[in-house]
Design an enzyme around this catalytic site. Structure first.
Site, PDB file in Angstrom:
ATOM      1  N   HIS A   1     -13.512   2.687  -3.475  1.00  0.00           N
ATOM      2  CA  HIS A   1     -13.917   2.280  -2.146  1.00  0.00           C
ATOM      3  C   HIS A   1     -16.064   3.062  -2.130  1.00  0.00           C
ATOM      4  O   HIS A   1     -15.492   3.703  -0.710  1.00  0.00           O
ATOM      5  CB  HIS A   1     -13.136   3.162  -1.301  1.00  0.00           C
ATOM      6  CG  HIS A   1     -13.161   1.942  -0.321  1.00  0.00           C
ATOM      7  ND1 HIS A   1     -14.387   2.373   0.789  1.00  0.00           N
ATOM      8  CD2 HIS A   1     -12.394   1.263   0.750  1.00  0.00           C
ATOM      9  CE1 HIS A   1     -13.811   2.115   2.231  1.00  0.00           C
ATOM     10  NE2 HIS A   1     -13.213   0.926   1.902  1.00  0.00           N
TER      11      HIS A   1
ATOM     12  N   TYR B   1      -9.281   7.512   1.409  1.00  0.00           N
ATOM     13  CA  TYR B   1     -10.388   7.405   0.701  1.00  0.00           C
ATOM     14  C   TYR B   1     -10.971   8.249  -0.130  1.00  0.00           C
ATOM     15  O   TYR B   1     -12.194   8.559   0.808  1.00  0.00           O
ATOM     16  CB  TYR B   1     -11.648   5.891   1.332  1.00  0.00           C
ATOM     17  CG  TYR B   1     -10.539   4.374   0.484  1.00  0.00           C
ATOM     18  CD1 TYR B   1     -10.889   4.061   2.610  1.00  0.00           C
ATOM     19  CD2 TYR B   1      -9.892   4.277   0.004  1.00  0.00           C
ATOM     20  CE1 TYR B   1      -9.768   2.774   2.976  1.00  0.00           C
ATOM     21  CE2 TYR B   1      -9.162   2.820   0.119  1.00  0.00           C
ATOM     22  CZ  TYR B   1      -9.224   2.484   1.639  1.00  0.00           C
ATOM     23  OH  TYR B   1      -8.949   1.044   1.640  1.00  0.00           O
TER      24      TYR B   1
ATOM     25  N   ASP C   1      -8.330   1.983  -5.347  1.00  0.00           N
ATOM     26  CA  ASP C   1      -9.743   1.110  -4.814  1.00  0.00           C
ATOM     27  C   ASP C   1     -10.554   2.821  -4.467  1.00  0.00           C
ATOM     28  O   ASP C   1      -9.747   3.622  -3.599  1.00  0.00           O
ATOM     29  CB  ASP C   1      -9.087   0.864  -3.298  1.00  0.00           C
ATOM     30  CG  ASP C   1     -10.231   0.525  -2.374  1.00  0.00           C
ATOM     31  OD1 ASP C   1     -10.344  -0.479  -0.684  1.00  0.00           O
ATOM     32  OD2 ASP C   1     -11.200   0.608  -2.961  1.00  0.00           O
TER      33      ASP C   1
ATOM     34  N   ASP D   1      -7.798  -4.823   9.441  1.00  0.00           N
ATOM     35  CA  ASP D   1      -8.625  -5.920  10.348  1.00  0.00           C
ATOM     36  C   ASP D   1      -9.351  -7.098  10.147  1.00  0.00           C
ATOM     37  O   ASP D   1     -10.027  -7.439   9.519  1.00  0.00           O
ATOM     38  CB  ASP D   1     -10.392  -4.681  10.715  1.00  0.00           C
ATOM     39  CG  ASP D   1     -10.594  -4.225   8.565  1.00  0.00           C
ATOM     40  OD1 ASP D   1     -11.742  -4.645   9.011  1.00  0.00           O
ATOM     41  OD2 ASP D   1      -9.481  -4.282   8.247  1.00  0.00           O
TER      42      ASP D   1
ATOM     43  N   GLU E   1     -14.765  -7.082  -1.227  1.00  0.00           N
ATOM     44  CA  GLU E   1     -14.902  -7.594   0.139  1.00  0.00           C
ATOM     45  C   GLU E   1     -15.825  -6.572   0.959  1.00  0.00           C
ATOM     46  O   GLU E   1     -15.590  -7.530   2.450  1.00  0.00           O
ATOM     47  CB  GLU E   1     -13.279  -6.228   0.552  1.00  0.00           C
ATOM     48  CG  GLU E   1     -14.152  -4.789   0.593  1.00  0.00           C
ATOM     49  CD  GLU E   1     -13.151  -3.613   0.515  1.00  0.00           C
ATOM     50  OE1 GLU E   1     -12.960  -2.644   1.658  1.00  0.00           O
ATOM     51  OE2 GLU E   1     -11.795  -3.884  -0.412  1.00  0.00           O
TER      52      GLU E   1
ATOM     53  N   HIS F   1       0.751  -1.089   0.426  1.00  0.00           N
ATOM     54  CA  HIS F   1       0.141   0.320  -0.387  1.00  0.00           C
ATOM     55  C   HIS F   1       0.475   1.450  -0.088  1.00  0.00           C
ATOM     56  O   HIS F   1       1.525   1.035   0.684  1.00  0.00           O
ATOM     57  CB  HIS F   1      -0.879   0.378   1.522  1.00  0.00           C
ATOM     58  CG  HIS F   1      -1.640  -1.097   1.144  1.00  0.00           C
ATOM     59  ND1 HIS F   1      -3.059  -0.318   0.698  1.00  0.00           N
ATOM     60  CD2 HIS F   1      -2.271  -2.472   1.688  1.00  0.00           C
ATOM     61  CE1 HIS F   1      -4.283  -1.526   0.787  1.00  0.00           C
ATOM     62  NE2 HIS F   1      -3.036  -2.611   1.269  1.00  0.00           N
TER      63      HIS F   1
HETATM   64  C1  GCO Z   1      -9.019  -2.996   1.251  1.00  0.00           C
HETATM   65  C2  GCO Z   1     -10.298  -1.680   2.465  1.00  0.00           C
HETATM   66  C3  GCO Z   1      -9.968  -1.762   3.451  1.00  0.00           C
HETATM   67  C4  GCO Z   1     -11.413  -1.439   4.199  1.00  0.00           C
HETATM   68  C5  GCO Z   1     -11.131  -2.079   5.743  1.00  0.00           C
HETATM   69  C6  GCO Z   1     -13.010  -1.661   6.400  1.00  0.00           C
HETATM   70  O1  GCO Z   1      -9.297  -2.701   0.519  1.00  0.00           O
HETATM   71  O2  GCO Z   1      -8.217  -2.590   2.307  1.00  0.00           O
HETATM   72  O3  GCO Z   1     -11.236  -1.268   1.265  1.00  0.00           O
HETATM   73  O4  GCO Z   1      -9.723  -0.707   3.525  1.00  0.00           O
HETATM   74  O5  GCO Z   1     -12.162  -0.020   3.964  1.00  0.00           O
HETATM   75  O6  GCO Z   1     -11.097  -3.415   6.114  1.00  0.00           O
HETATM   76  O7  GCO Z   1     -12.801  -1.748   7.725  1.00  0.00           O
HETATM   77 MG    MG Z   2     -10.909  -1.709  -0.477  1.00  0.00          MG
END
Ligand code: GCO
Ligand code: MG
Length: 568
Positions: free
Chosen positions: A252, A197, A250, A356, A302, A166
């Site tokens: 997002h 994001y 992303d 997470d 995700e 990242h």
């Molecule tokens: C990613 C995800 C994470 C999520 C997070 C939510 O691509 O790794 O978008 O950044 O936002 O896991 O809790």
């Molecule tokens: Mg993501």
């Protein structure tokens, strides 16, 4: 016995055999498999419990399944960072009594029955709880077989797992540095983001705040600044870091579907490896139009919790990478099936691998990546010292490859005593709202721990907004740069240590307080620990400022928690 009788008997025998008339061999076949299975003594589940820990500042839930064989237990990831306590309840109040006494070997049977045991099913809380149980049973099976889980599902298709790093930065220069920093140790795939994001730091007109709509801590994110900046970001990185690096991004689900289509068309020329979550799952039907409009590879998933979300997109080849979060789908048993389904439709894997997700969950990702044919790429995470202390056997990264160790099961254990050393952050975990300038809600706010300091002195509005992404780059957004040069200094703390961060924060705080008091800014006395000094001097802050308590609580939390996070 004359020849005629002999031929008749032989004919009768074979006929009997072909129509399944039980002959001797069938008798053997029908004999219960116990003979060869004698080695595997019955194994009962004796306890299912949830372990909570946060060595990397996210609220992990790891399920431990204990069995009737002393010392034989399994671990599974049930992490739902935004609602961890709900998962703990689902595990301890429901799955534990449900699973006790059941056969730990029959994973599919247990999965199916636990899945329907709530009648209503598919959802983040119950799926995560179920995933914890499921993954733990696979860990146990690997230990019983004395082999890593990937061996149980067919062995390796590759020697290790290509993974992406990242990179993010508040501006193009910072991002470029971060990309080069990740290219150095060998990453061939890098995800690039300009700030958080949707690049909220580029949005400046928080009209909703002036109108007193929502709460001051709500974050502003407008679409246009992000849509304009993102192609420029790709342009800059392609120009400064070359054409060979595979770039990922992303979205997002931060923009409207129509804008997403326009953005993807603009990004085509930069040959992205994939663009992730261009739209929200609620708008899945838009993928047909996205597919028709652009050749940019799409990664999605995700946020998926139900087969209704992934089956259609895969079978209609509307995405190129399925990016589910294993525990959000119900575990390893489900992810294997998604991988198999995807293979038939040329969809590759890119399992979700954020902060997470526990090291057990990351290991499950990698075991699956090693064994499936249609592996695409794996999101990576560096595990800090605290995580390695709590989870001996964490996966490792070398030359842009993710590795699991060859120990039986997942190869990751848990040190419960160490786990207790890292309690959850005080904030419950829910996401704070993100709004457009008029206050309308944006899909899926960001995960941030904000420090907000407001002080009003003779009409001067001043604040410093510090946003930290755990275990990754820090992002600073500064609302009133001209008042607090220190906040600019905070900009640089990505490469600074905890002491420096505390010093800067204290400086911001103190100056805010001094400004409020209308006093001249004074140079800090280096010898005294600036943090306590400024916090003490903030004592008079109480009661004057409407957000004083909240601001102080946030500052304390940020200083106490985030600085740690930034150390890794
Ligand atoms: C990613 C995800 C994470 C999520 C997070 C939510 O691509 O790794 O978008 O950044 O936002 O896991 O809790
Ligand atoms: Mg993501």
């Amino acid at each position: 016995m004359n020849r005629r009788v002999l031929i008749k008997t032989l004919a009768f025998g074979t006929a009997a055999g072909s129509i399944g008339w039980p002959g001797k061999s069938d008798a053997i076949a029908a004999e219960p498999h116990a003979t060869t299975n004698k080695a595997l003594s019955p194994l009962k589940i004796t306890k299912v419990r949830a372990i909570q820990t946060a060595p990397q500042r996210t609220r992990l839930v790891v399920v431990k399944v204990e069995t009737s064989e002393p010392g034989l237990y399994g671990l599974g990831c049930a992490t739902f960072n935004q609602r961890p306590l709900a998962v703990v309840t689902a595990v301890e109040e429901y799955l534990d009594p449900f699973a006790r006494g059941r056969d730990a070997d029959n994973i599919e049977d247990l999965w199916q029955n636990a899945y329907t045991s709530s009648y209503w099913r598919n959802g983040p809380v119950l799926n995560n709880a179920l995933s914890g149980l499921d993954m733990a049973l696979w860990d146990i099976k690997g230990k019983r077989a004395n082999m890593p889980v990937y061996q149980l599902i067919g062995g390796k298709c590759r020697f290790a797992v290509d993974c992406y790093a990242h990179s993010s930065g508040r501006d193009l220069k910072e991002l470029e540095e971060s990309v080069k920093q990740n290219m150095e140790p060998g990453f061939r795939h890098i995800r690039i983001q300009l700030g958080g994001y949707g690049s909220p730091q580029l949005s400046t007109e928080a009209h909703f705040k002036d109108a007193g709509f929502g709460l001051p801590k709500d974050t502003l994110m407008d679409t246009q600044p992000y849509l304009k900046a993102t192609p420029k970001m790709f342009e800059h990185i392609r120009t400064t870091c070359g054409d060979d690096i595979e770039l990922l991004h992303d979205v997002h689900e931060r923009v409207e579907p129509r804008d997403a289509i326009r953005l993807l068309k603009e990004l085509e020329r930069y040959r992205p490896f994939f663009i992730e979550d261009p739209i929200a799952p609620e708008a899945n039907d838009y993928f047909r139009q996205i597919r028709a409009a652009t050749t940019v590879p799409i990664a999605m998933g995700e946020l998926f919790n139900s087969p209704h979300e992934w089956v259609g997109l895969i079978k209609d080849r509307l995405i190129d990478f399925v990016r589910v979060h294993l525990s959000q789908t119900g575990g390893f048993t489900v992810a294997r099936k998604i991988a198999t389904l995807a293979e038939w439709f040329n969809v590759r894997s890119a399992w979700h691998g954020p902060t997470d997700l526990s090291p057990v969950g990351h290991a499950a990702n990698i075991h699956l990546d090693l064994a499936i044919h249609n592996f695409g790429i794996q999101e990576s995470l560096r595990f800090n010292e605290a995580s390695q202390e709590v989870f001996p056997g964490c996966p490792t990264i070398k030359n842009g490859y993710f590795y699991v160790n060859e120990a039986p099961g997942w190869g990751v254990d848990i040190n419960e005593e160490a786990a207790r050393k890292y309690p959850y952050p005080t904030h419950p975990g829910y996401w704070e709202p993100v709004r457009r300038r008029d206050g309308s809600a944006v899909f899926c706010p960001h995960i941030l721990l904000g420090v907000l300091t407001y002080c009003y002195a003779s009409g001067v509005y001043a604040s410093a907004d510090i946003e930290l992404q755990f275990g990754r780059d820090t992002v600073v957004r500064h609302l009133c740069a001209d008042i607090y040069p220190e906040a600019d200094r905070l900009r640089l703390f990505r490469r600074r240590n905890r002491k420096e961060i505390q010093r800067c924060l204290a400086e911001v705080l103190r100056k805010a307080w001094h400004v409020r008091e209308g006093l001249q800014c004074q140079n800090l006395d280096e010898s005294v620990d600036p943090l306590t000094a400024s916090l003490d001097s903030q004592a008079t802050f109480e009661g004057i400022h409407p957000f004083a308590e909240e601001a102080e609580e946030r500052i304390n939390r940020a200083v106490r928690f985030d600085c740690w996070a930034l150390d890794d």
